[in-house]
Design an enzyme around this catalytic site. Structure first.
Site, PDB file in Angstrom:
ATOM      1  N   GLN B  20       0.826  -1.207   0.000  1.00  0.00           N
ATOM      2  CA  GLN B  20       0.000   0.000   0.000  1.00  0.00           C
ATOM      3  C   GLN B  20       0.859   1.256   0.000  1.00  0.00           C
ATOM      4  O   GLN B  20       0.393   2.311  -0.395  1.00  0.00           O
ATOM      5  CB  GLN B  20      -0.852   0.063   1.280  1.00  0.00           C
ATOM      6  CG  GLN B  20      -1.850  -1.028   1.438  1.00  0.00           C
ATOM      7  CD  GLN B  20      -2.473  -1.006   2.830  1.00  0.00           C
ATOM      8  OE1 GLN B  20      -2.628  -2.043   3.440  1.00  0.00           O
ATOM      9  NE2 GLN B  20      -2.840   0.153   3.357  1.00  0.00           N
ATOM     10  N   CYS B  26      -6.172  -0.915   2.032  1.00  0.00           N
ATOM     11  CA  CYS B  26      -6.184  -2.366   2.281  1.00  0.00           C
ATOM     12  C   CYS B  26      -7.477  -2.978   1.760  1.00  0.00           C
ATOM     13  O   CYS B  26      -7.486  -4.087   1.222  1.00  0.00           O
ATOM     14  CB  CYS B  26      -6.036  -2.636   3.767  1.00  0.00           C
ATOM     15  SG  CYS B  26      -7.277  -1.845   4.781  1.00  0.00           S
ATOM     16  N   HIS B 164      -8.673  -3.356   9.639  1.00  0.00           N
ATOM     17  CA  HIS B 164      -7.751  -3.671   8.534  1.00  0.00           C
ATOM     18  C   HIS B 164      -8.281  -4.869   7.742  1.00  0.00           C
ATOM     19  O   HIS B 164      -8.634  -5.887   8.323  1.00  0.00           O
ATOM     20  CB  HIS B 164      -6.373  -3.988   9.132  1.00  0.00           C
ATOM     21  CG  HIS B 164      -5.302  -4.212   8.121  1.00  0.00           C
ATOM     22  ND1 HIS B 164      -5.093  -3.355   7.053  1.00  0.00           N
ATOM     23  CD2 HIS B 164      -4.367  -5.193   7.986  1.00  0.00           C
ATOM     24  CE1 HIS B 164      -4.076  -3.808   6.333  1.00  0.00           C
ATOM     25  NE2 HIS B 164      -3.630  -4.915   6.877  1.00  0.00           N
ATOM     26  N   ASN B 205      -1.226 -10.096   3.651  1.00  0.00           N
ATOM     27  CA  ASN B 205      -1.307  -8.674   3.966  1.00  0.00           C
ATOM     28  C   ASN B 205      -0.906  -7.858   2.734  1.00  0.00           C
ATOM     29  O   ASN B 205      -0.481  -8.419   1.712  1.00  0.00           O
ATOM     30  CB  ASN B 205      -0.390  -8.376   5.163  1.00  0.00           C
ATOM     31  CG  ASN B 205      -0.851  -7.169   5.947  1.00  0.00           C
ATOM     32  OD1 ASN B 205      -1.695  -6.387   5.485  1.00  0.00           O
ATOM     33  ND2 ASN B 205      -0.294  -6.981   7.126  1.00  0.00           N
TER      34      ASN B 205
END
Lengths: 104, 251
Positions: B20, B26, B164, B205
Site C-alpha cells: 500500500q 487495504c 484492517h 497482507n
C-alpha cells in the site's frame, strides 16, 4: 537511569546499535538530530511493546523490529489503518430482529 | 473440511504481495486479491487486476482514506468489471474525480458478493471449496509482528475493533509445540507439560514482502482472534458450465 538499569530490555548502547541496524535494513534517514532522537525514542517504545506482547502471546508468534518500528501507534494507524472501517460499520453487524422492536 | 488448505501452493491463483505504501487502501487490495483468486480458480486464468480503478472510482470517493470491501465489490459491479493492473497501474494515491474505468478493457468481473456466516468452521469450508475470502481484523499486533502464529491473550486485540482488511488464503496446524505456559512450568521444574499443536489461519497482507512471513501472517484459528469472523466477505465469480474446472485447495 538507576532504576532503568534493572529493567529488562535493551540498554542504551544496544538500543542505538539496534536502531542503526534498523535504519540500514529499512533505508531510513532523518532530517535533523531532533527528529533522530524522537524516532529513537519511538523505536525504544515499540521494542518494549514487542517484548510485552511476546510475553503475553499464547501462540508461537515472534514480535520485534519491523519496517514500522519508528512509527507511533497513531502514525501507523493513520498510514496503514482503514479509518473508515474502524470499529462498527453502520448497519452491517446488526441482524434483523436483533431486539430493536418496531424498527425495520 | 480438509485439515489443511493453502491456496498459495497452487500456482497462478494468488498474486504477489502488494504494498500500500502510505495509502489506506487495504480494502481495495484485499477485494482485488479475492477476485483475482476466484477468477483463476473458476477460469484457470490468472489476471492481475487494477487496485487503482477501485480507488479512483469508489462510489464513496474515499480512496486512500479507507473504505469498505463491499463498496469495492459494488464498484466492480457498477463498472461491469475491472481493468488489468498493467493497463491501469497502482499510483499509491487516489484521484477520485478522475475515474478512468471506461478507458480500459475489462479483464474480469463478478456476479455478486456475499457475507459468510460469522463462524470459523463455515469460513474454513468456504475457503477450501470456493477460494480465498476477505476478512477485516484488528491490526493492533501487526505493527511489531515478525513471524509464527499469533494467539492473542484475553483482553488484547479486541475482536470488536476491526480496522484492517486482508485476504484469507489458507489454514493449517503447527507441529506439536510446547505452549509458552508449559515452557514456563518446565523451567520451574514442574512435571513435563503436554505438547500441543496450534490451529491457524494464513492471511495475505498488503504491506510488502519485507513484512511478516514474506508478506503473510498467521493467526490462531478457533478463537475469533482479532475479530477475524466479524466481516467475512467474498465476491461471487461463476463461470459457464463448459468453462468450469474442478479445483481444490492444496493441503
Amino acid at each position: 537511569q538507576g532504576i532503568r538499569g534493572q529493567e529488562p530490555g535493551p540498554r542504551p548502547l544496544e538500543l542505538r546499535e539496534a536502531f542503526t541496524l534498523f535504519q540500514i535494513q529499512y533505508n531510513r534517514t532523518y532530517s535533523n538530530p531532533a527528529e533522530y532522537a524522537r524516532r529513537l525514542e519511538i523505536f525504544a517504545r515499540n521494542l518494549a511493546r514487542a517484548q510485552r506482547l511476546q510475553e503475553e502471546d499464547l501462540g508461537t508468534a515472534q514480535f520485534g523490529v519491523t519496517p514500522f518500528s519508528d512509527l507511533t501507534e497513531e502514525e501507523f494507524d493513520q498510514l496503514y489503518g482503514n479509518r473508515k472501517a474502524a470499529g462498527r460499520a453502520p448497519n452491517m453487524d446488526r441482524k434483523v430482529g436483533s431486539g430493536e422492536r418496531g424498527k425495520s | 473440511v480438509p485439515s489443511t488448505c493453502d491456496w498459495r501452493k497452487k500456482p497462478g491463483i494468488i498474486s504477489s504481495v502488494r504494498n500500500q505504501v502510505t495509502c489506506g487502501c487495504c480494502w481495495a487490495m484485499a477485494a482485488v486479491g479475492n477476485i483475482e483468486a476466484l477468477w483463476a480458480i473458476k477460469y484457470q486464468k490468472f489476471v492481475e487486476l487494477s487496485v487503482q480503478e477501485l480507488l479512483d472510482c469508489d462510489r464513496c470517493a474515499n480512496g486512500c482514506a479507507g473504505g469498505f470491501v463491499w463498496d469495492a465489490f459494488l464498484t466492480v459491479l457498477n463498472n461491469s468489471g475491472l481493468a488489468s493492473e498493467k493497463d491501469y497501474p497502482y499510483q499509491g494515491k487516489a484521484e477520485v474525480h478522475k475515474c478512468q474505468a471506461k478507458r480500459y478493457k475489462k479483464v474480469a468481473w463478478i456476479q455478486d458478493f456475499i457475507m459468510l456466516p460469522e463462524n470459523e468452521q463455515s469460513i474454513a469450508r468456504h475457503l477450501a471449496t470456493e477460494g480465498p475470502i476477505t476478512v477485516t481484523i484488528n491490526k493492533e499486533l501487526l505493527q511489531v509482528y515478525q513471524n509464527n502464529v499469533i494467539q492473542p491473550a484475553p483482553g488484547t486485540c479486541d475482536p470488536r475493533q476491526v480496522d484492517h482488511v486482508v485476504l484469507l488464503v489458507g489454514f493449517g496446524k503447527t507441529k506439536s509445540v510446547e505452549s509458552r505456559q508449559a515452557e514456563a512450568d518446565l523451567s520451574q521444574s514442574k512435571p513435563r507439560p503436554r505438547r500441543r499443536s496450534i490451529p491457524y489461519w494464513i492471511l495475505k497482507n498488503s504491506w510488502g514482502a519485507n513484512w511478516g512471513e514474506e508478506g503473510y501472517f498467521r493467526l490462531h484459528r478457533g478463537s475469533n482472534a482479532c475479530g477475524i469472523t466479524k466481516y467475512p466477505w467474498t465476491a461471487l465469480v461463476d463461470a459457464p458450465a463448459k468453462k468450469r474446472h474442478a479445483v481444490s485447495c492444496p493441503p
